[in-house]
Motif scaffolding. Structure first.
Motif, PDB file in Angstrom:
ATOM      1  N   VAL A 130       0.859  -1.195   0.000  1.00 34.82           N
ATOM      2  CA  VAL A 130       0.000   0.000   0.000  1.00 34.82           C
ATOM      3  C   VAL A 130       0.893   1.243   0.000  1.00 34.82           C
ATOM      4  CG1 VAL A 130      -1.732   1.291   1.295  1.00 34.82           C
ATOM      5  CG2 VAL A 130      -1.792  -1.220   1.295  1.00 34.82           C
ATOM      6  N   PRO A 131       0.667   2.167  -0.916  1.00 37.09           N
ATOM      7  CA  PRO A 131       1.453   3.407  -0.895  1.00 37.09           C
ATOM      8  C   PRO A 131       1.239   4.143   0.431  1.00 37.09           C
ATOM      9  CG  PRO A 131       0.123   3.257  -2.903  1.00 37.09           C
ATOM     10  CD  PRO A 131      -0.312   2.147  -2.007  1.00 37.09           C
ATOM     11  N   ALA A 132       2.289   4.821   0.899  1.00 33.52           N
ATOM     12  CA  ALA A 132       2.223   5.507   2.193  1.00 33.52           C
ATOM     13  C   ALA A 132       1.124   6.565   2.218  1.00 33.52           C
ATOM     14  CB  ALA A 132       3.580   6.148   2.496  1.00 33.52           C
ATOM     15  N   SER A 133       0.780   7.074   1.039  1.00 27.93           N
ATOM     16  CA  SER A 133      -0.216   8.149   0.999  1.00 27.93           C
ATOM     17  C   SER A 133      -1.643   7.661   1.222  1.00 27.93           C
ATOM     18  CB  SER A 133      -0.130   8.862  -0.353  1.00 27.93           C
ATOM     19  OG  SER A 133      -0.351   7.931  -1.404  1.00 27.93           O
ATOM     20  N   LEU A 134      -1.861   6.350   1.235  1.00 30.51           N
ATOM     21  CA  LEU A 134      -3.222   5.821   1.408  1.00 30.51           C
ATOM     22  C   LEU A 134      -3.401   5.268   2.814  1.00 30.51           C
ATOM     23  CD1 LEU A 134      -4.053   3.689  -1.800  1.00 30.51           C
ATOM     24  CD2 LEU A 134      -4.869   5.987  -1.252  1.00 30.51           C
ATOM     25  N   THR A 135      -4.511   5.601   3.467  1.00 33.58           N
ATOM     26  CA  THR A 135      -4.860   4.922   4.711  1.00 33.58           C
ATOM     27  C   THR A 135      -5.298   3.506   4.349  1.00 33.58           C
ATOM     28  OG1 THR A 135      -7.200   5.467   4.587  1.00 33.58           O
ATOM     29  CG2 THR A 135      -5.754   7.111   5.616  1.00 33.58           C
ATOM     30  N   LEU A 136      -5.316   2.637   5.335  1.00 35.23           N
ATOM     31  CA  LEU A 136      -5.746   1.266   5.034  1.00 35.23           C
ATOM     32  C   LEU A 136      -7.251   1.216   4.737  1.00 35.23           C
ATOM     33  CD1 LEU A 136      -3.539  -0.843   7.497  1.00 35.23           C
ATOM     34  CD2 LEU A 136      -3.268  -0.540   5.022  1.00 35.23           C
ATOM     35  N   ALA A 137      -8.022   2.118   5.313  1.00 36.22           N
ATOM     36  CA  ALA A 137      -9.454   2.159   4.987  1.00 36.22           C
ATOM     37  C   ALA A 137      -9.638   2.541   3.511  1.00 36.22           C
ATOM     38  CB  ALA A 137     -10.177   3.148   5.894  1.00 36.22           C
ATOM     39  N   ASP A 138      -8.881   3.535   3.055  1.00 32.81           N
ATOM     40  CA  ASP A 138      -8.943   3.910   1.642  1.00 32.81           C
ATOM     41  C   ASP A 138      -8.410   2.776   0.761  1.00 32.81           C
ATOM     42  OD1 ASP A 138     -10.150   6.338   1.963  1.00 32.81           O
ATOM     43  OD2 ASP A 138      -8.316   7.525   1.734  1.00 32.81           O
ATOM     44  N   ALA A 139      -7.336   2.149   1.211  1.00 31.40           N
ATOM     45  CA  ALA A 139      -6.714   1.083   0.414  1.00 31.40           C
ATOM     46  C   ALA A 139      -7.683  -0.072   0.183  1.00 31.40           C
ATOM     47  CB  ALA A 139      -5.443   0.582   1.093  1.00 31.40           C
ATOM     48  N   ALA A 140      -8.566  -0.323   1.174  1.00 28.85           N
ATOM     49  CA  ALA A 140      -9.517  -1.429   1.026  1.00 28.85           C
ATOM     50  C   ALA A 140     -10.550  -1.145  -0.057  1.00 28.85           C
ATOM     51  CB  ALA A 140     -10.221  -1.710   2.351  1.00 28.85           C
ATOM     52  N   ALA A 141     -10.682   0.118  -0.441  1.00 25.97           N
ATOM     53  CA  ALA A 141     -11.643   0.491  -1.483  1.00 25.97           C
ATOM     54  C   ALA A 141     -11.051   0.335  -2.884  1.00 25.97           C
ATOM     55  CB  ALA A 141     -12.105   1.937  -1.268  1.00 25.97           C
ATOM     56  N   VAL A 142      -9.785  -0.081  -2.943  1.00 30.65           N
ATOM     57  CA  VAL A 142      -9.063  -0.067  -4.223  1.00 30.65           C
ATOM     58  C   VAL A 142      -9.092  -1.390  -4.992  1.00 30.65           C
ATOM     59  CG1 VAL A 142      -6.761   0.180  -5.263  1.00 30.65           C
ATOM     60  CG2 VAL A 142      -7.584   1.884  -3.611  1.00 30.65           C
ATOM     61  N   PRO A 143      -8.735  -2.529  -4.371  1.00 28.76           N
ATOM     62  CA  PRO A 143      -8.383  -3.700  -5.213  1.00 28.76           C
ATOM     63  C   PRO A 143      -9.458  -4.130  -6.209  1.00 28.76           C
ATOM     64  CG  PRO A 143      -7.584  -4.039  -2.984  1.00 28.76           C
ATOM     65  CD  PRO A 143      -8.447  -2.799  -2.948  1.00 28.76           C
ATOM     66  N   GLU A 144     -10.655  -4.499  -5.750  1.00 30.22           N
ATOM     67  CA  GLU A 144     -11.662  -4.997  -6.691  1.00 30.22           C
ATOM     68  C   GLU A 144     -11.990  -3.968  -7.762  1.00 30.22           C
ATOM     69  OE1 GLU A 144     -12.742  -8.987  -6.384  1.00 30.22           O
ATOM     70  OE2 GLU A 144     -13.699  -7.500  -7.663  1.00 30.22           O
ATOM     71  N   ALA A 145     -12.240  -2.751  -7.339  1.00 26.07           N
ATOM     72  CA  ALA A 145     -12.689  -1.729  -8.287  1.00 26.07           C
ATOM     73  C   ALA A 145     -11.601  -1.411  -9.314  1.00 26.07           C
ATOM     74  CB  ALA A 145     -13.099  -0.461  -7.534  1.00 26.07           C
ATOM     75  N   PHE A 146     -10.403  -1.111  -8.820  1.00 22.59           N
ATOM     76  CA  PHE A 146      -9.369  -0.637  -9.740  1.00 22.59           C
ATOM     77  C   PHE A 146      -8.696  -1.776 -10.511  1.00 22.59           C
ATOM     78  CE2 PHE A 146     -10.067   3.109  -7.227  1.00 22.59           C
ATOM     79  CZ  PHE A 146      -9.886   4.141  -8.127  1.00 22.59           C
ATOM     80  N   VAL A 147      -8.542  -2.930  -9.870  1.00 20.79           N
ATOM     81  CA  VAL A 147      -7.963  -4.055 -10.619  1.00 20.79           C
ATOM     82  C   VAL A 147      -8.941  -4.533 -11.688  1.00 20.79           C
ATOM     83  CG1 VAL A 147      -7.203  -6.452 -10.482  1.00 20.79           C
ATOM     84  CG2 VAL A 147      -6.355  -4.787  -8.827  1.00 20.79           C
ATOM     85  N   THR A 148     -10.236  -4.593 -11.350  1.00 23.00           N
ATOM     86  CA  THR A 148     -11.230  -4.955 -12.372  1.00 23.00           C
ATOM     87  C   THR A 148     -11.169  -3.977 -13.537  1.00 23.00           C
ATOM     88  OG1 THR A 148     -12.727  -5.956 -10.760  1.00 23.00           O
ATOM     89  CG2 THR A 148     -13.699  -5.238 -12.844  1.00 23.00           C
ATOM     90  N   ALA A 149     -11.120  -2.682 -13.203  1.00 25.33           N
ATOM     91  CA  ALA A 149     -11.108  -1.663 -14.257  1.00 25.33           C
ATOM     92  C   ALA A 149      -9.831  -1.754 -15.083  1.00 25.33           C
ATOM     93  CB  ALA A 149     -11.250  -0.271 -13.631  1.00 25.33           C
TER      94      ALA A 149
END
Lengths: 349, 349
Positions: free
Chosen positions: B131-150
């Protein structure tokens, strides 16, 4: 200013004719049955910059010609609207300015947007390929549509690779017999379907993989699954369309690719999106005609670089059902409509 | 033998817990509504060779979780059958043998086959990204499915490139908001559809291209053609399926690619094969779950190498609708079913 074929005969002796004001061509008089095809004199085409004129020695009949004759498949812009014919084999007999790729007398074959049922056609020089010395021009005319369609669909679009299995419908057709040969040449396993046992038997004689007889109920998916250890086919080349597509998907392997290159059985299909997603499968449509120049050049390069060497090495063979004269174009159309042919119907010009 | 998180606290101070015999997880008691989700103690998973255990700090709700809860989307082999959840962000808290990629305490995120609604999960080390340092873990959890799918759909599968136009359905969804951002980041033009003007307005505030309101008649194709100068969209990312597919094809550009990543509107579609051929178009289905290990690793690499740097540079942003606690998983499911969310529903663990 076009350079005409030398009339002194010093350069070559291919029997090239002198320039005439008109040349003979088969013209579609009006939309209709085979009887609307008639031989006429048409103006001799002249090559522009970058183009060559080819003295056509043979062409071949395609389903698209029948559709065009019926008025249901208009010629693309730039092609003669009323002279059918999508493939040629012949000799270069006039060069436009700035043509360096070909010389007068070169034996060439390739795809054209139309106008192949004629003595001459003018095309861009880079859209032609050289005919290997081992092929007669009559045989060469049986190659472009069938083998370029098969190569383009299976290799360039579906990325068929060694060890994979490809299901080829209408296995006895020009494209079908070509596709089974291309599959074998690249190390893939071919499975062909046909509606008569005789066509499958002829495929078998050519060494073209396993055959599946599609009988009156029109089903093949269970057979394909059984013959692939229930893995399914990696690639399907479908010339039938509508009723076959749901079955194509049902017997497709994971990450399989369906290429639709014809709709002989109908143009509307039902697609099970859940299955498409679960198999991570794709369905792609393809046509060769009406492609832009750069893609026509790419297909000519596939013909020269990939296919021609395989003919030279004896891994590919033109499959010719019959050779008629250009004057017999109507008979050629009737023959194709009969669905009794195996391979290509060539018209000698 | 797994190496546990050091209990003397010398290496790091991420508040990692000591090992317990059991950890908390949301379990599907039986197929049914949101009320069947209940918190239970489950055995602490132990990492095997090549695996790590992650102390999950946040996960997020996906449509697939709702289907799994209803008993309509069984977990793939290897994933817990009764604990939903497909994406995680957290810290590595135990290493299996032979893990060199990650160290204890590393902040990681990624996709899992299931089991993310829990305090811990065990996965192969190579399927996680930092996880990049600029992302909180709560924000990071919003990333994988959405952005990897896209990313996987638009870039890896549809080959979307700069200058092209992509039509994204369900533009306000997690995948939709991610896809419009990915499109913009690679220089493509995004067109989004949604069923409410409010969602389109929020997309606009995020700078996410043009919006098309799909009103009660459910049509969008004419709008897409009008906004693309009648060229059509090069790529369509379709999460709706059935009723949208014929329109996707109608407003697709020549050589366009339709990627079906969801069937919210139905799983059966009619496909016009003539149009598919004439446009030389393709329709491909995709799912992320249940991919083999090597492909899961590839998606983790896309997340770390391609997507993470874009988050660091501020070109991508997680879109979080709301953050609930893991105990509130049922409420999260009700919220997603309402179709009133914009972006992701995160569950803090």
């Amino acid at each position: 200013m076009p350079i005409e074929a030398a009339s002194d005969g010093t350069d070559y002796d291919h029997g090239l004719e002198l320039r005439h004001e008109t040349v003979r061509a088969i013209v579609i008089r009006e939309p209709g049955g085979p009887e609307v095809l008639e031989m006429r004199e048409v103006p001799t085409p002249e090559p522009a910059r970058g183009e060559v004129r080819v003295r056509i020695r043979a062409t071949a009949v395609n389903r698209a010609d029948l559709l065009q004759r019926l008025g249901r498949y208009p010629a693309p812009p730039g092609a003669p609207p009323d002279i059918p014919g999508l493939e040629i084999a012949g000799e270069v007999d006039a060069l436009g300015d700035a043509v360096t790729e070909l010389a007068l007398g070169d034996r060439v074959f390739g795809l054209v947007g139309g106008g192949a049922y004629a003595e001459h056609v003018v095309v861009h020089a880079r859209t032609l390929a050289r005919v290997p010395a081992s092929l007669t021009l009559a045989d060469a005319a049986a190659v472009p549509e069938a083998f370029v369609t098969a190569w383009d669909a299976l290799i360039d679009q579906a990325n068929l690779t060694a060890g994979e299995t490809v299901l080829v419908h209408a296995a006895g057709s020009g494209v079908g017999t070509a596709a089974l040969q291309v599959a074998k040449a690249v190390g893939a396993q071919g499975l062909g379907t046909a509606r008569t046992a005789e066509k499958l038997e002829r495929c078998r004689e050519l060494g073209l993989g396993e055959g599946i007889l599609v009988d009156d109920d029109g089903t093949f998916a269970d057979d394909v699954l059984a013959r692939t250890g229930h893995r399914g086919a990696d690639v399907v080349l479908d010339l039938v369309g509508g009723p076959y597509l749901p079955q194509d998907l049902a017997c497709l392997a994971q990450k399989g690719r369906i290429i639709v290159a014809g709709t002989l059985g109908g143009g509307q299909a039902t697609l099970n999106l859940h299955l498409l997603m679960r198999k991570r499968a794709s369905v792609r449509g393809t046509v060769l005609r009406a492609r832009p120049l750069e893609e026509k050049i790419a297909t000519a390069q596939a013909l020269e670089r990939h296919l021609a060497p395989l003919f030279v090495r004896g891994l590919l063979h033109p499959v010719v059902d019959s050779v008629l004269q250009l004057e017999q174009a109507a008979e050629g159309h009737r023959l194709m409509q009969s669905n009794r042919t195996f391979g290509k119907i060539v018209l000698a010009v």
